[in-house]
Design an enzyme around this catalytic site. Structure first.
Site, short mmCIF file in Angstrom:
data_model
loop_
_atom_site.label_atom_id
_atom_site.label_comp_id
_atom_site.label_asym_id
_atom_site.label_seq_id
_atom_site.Cartn_x
_atom_site.Cartn_y
_atom_site.Cartn_z
CD GLU A 32 -2.74 0.81 2.65
OE1 GLU A 32 -3.05 1.74 3.21
OE2 GLU A 32 -3.15 -0.73 2.85
CG ASP B 124 -2.86 9.36 7.24
OD1 ASP B 124 -3.18 8.26 7.50
OD2 ASP B 124 -2.55 9.73 6.17
#
Length: 272
Positions: free
Chosen positions: A60, A71
């Site tokens: 990824e 995030d």
């Protein structure tokens, strides 16, 4: 355990093909996340190779965005470093084309850069570069029709996230429209390595009833945790923040990444 590297002139491997291959061997998958261009585009080549050599089955590859809402601080900082080093969409696709890995590559980014570039154009160029799947965590499944249409046109999987708070009705929509794998968030909040696997992971795995592979991520950092997630019924384990932290620390990066990937993959294999 190491996966052979080769050029991708003959096309990218589909995510479904990788899972079919692993299923025949009764193996779970290790999906490794890193940020493209952190600390540089050149360094990313060795970083990805180290993860694949350590046993990563799918990579990824994050594309940085200035406001990454899903995030945690580790990956946010990686995105800032990548942006400061000059990573942009064209450089990202150039990097992907040059990786030459046999494993499927998944792009993770946010909707803003995709929209600004042009949704159809982005997906077309991603496919041409060798991307097999796309994760865009900030686009709801209800608003992803154009993106899904482009992904179907160019042969990319569109991968959606499912959290413990996701309703059963929304899970059904995600299972109808998603492909490749379903990304199960193992805890609430943003990404980041954590101490143990939460009880909600098992409950979430049982709620997502599908033949599409189920991948669990957000907070996994050890072989023991990876084994627990595999034993709980996951088809794949996604690991990111701990890899990104090794990259940030900077000493003996590729050797440490390969060793940790090997530990994680061993944990997954040992859970069979």
């Amino acid at each position: 355990m190491a996966t052979e590297l080769r050029a991708t002139e003959h096309g990218r491997q589909k995510i479904s093909e990788k899972f079919d291959e692993l299923k025949q061997k009764k193996e779970g998958a290790l999906i490794g996340y890193v940020m493209a261009g952190d600390p540089s585009a050149e360094a990313t080549f060795g970083i990805v190779k180290a993860l694949v050599n350590g046993g990563a089955d799918i990579i990824e590859l994050g594309f940085p965005f200035s406001d990454p809402v899903a995030d945690g601080p580790t990956i946010q900082a990686a995105g800032q470093r990548a942006l400061a080093a000059g990573m942009d969409i064209e450089h990202y696709f150039e990097l992907v084309r040059g990786l030459g890995v046999e494993v499927p590559l998944v792009c993770m980014t946010y909707y803003n850069p995709v929209f600004r570039y042009g949704v159809d154009k982005f997906v077309e160029h991603a496919a041409d570069a060798g991307i097999s799947g796309l994760i865009i965590p900030d686009i709801p499944v209800e608003e992803a029709a154009d993106l899904k249409s482009s992904c179907e046109k160019y042969g990319l999987d569109l991968i959606f996230l499912v959290a413990p708070t996701t309703t059963d009705a929304r899970i059904r929509k995600i299972l109808e429209r998603g492909s490749g794998f379903i990304y199960l968030v193992s805890r609430l909040g943003v990404t980041g390595a954590r101490a143990d696997v939460s009880g909600s992971t098992k409950e979430l795995l049982s709620r997502v009833k599908t033949d599409i592979p189920k991948a669990v991520g957000f907070g996994i950092s050890t072989g023991k945790q990876a084994a627990e997630v595999r034993k709980a019924g996951a088809d794949a384990v996604i690991v990111g923040s701990v890899f990104v932290r090794i990259i940030e620390e900077g000493n003996g990066v590729n050797e440490k990444l390969e060793a940790l990937a090997r530990e994680l993959k061993s944990g997954i294999l040992g859970a069979n």
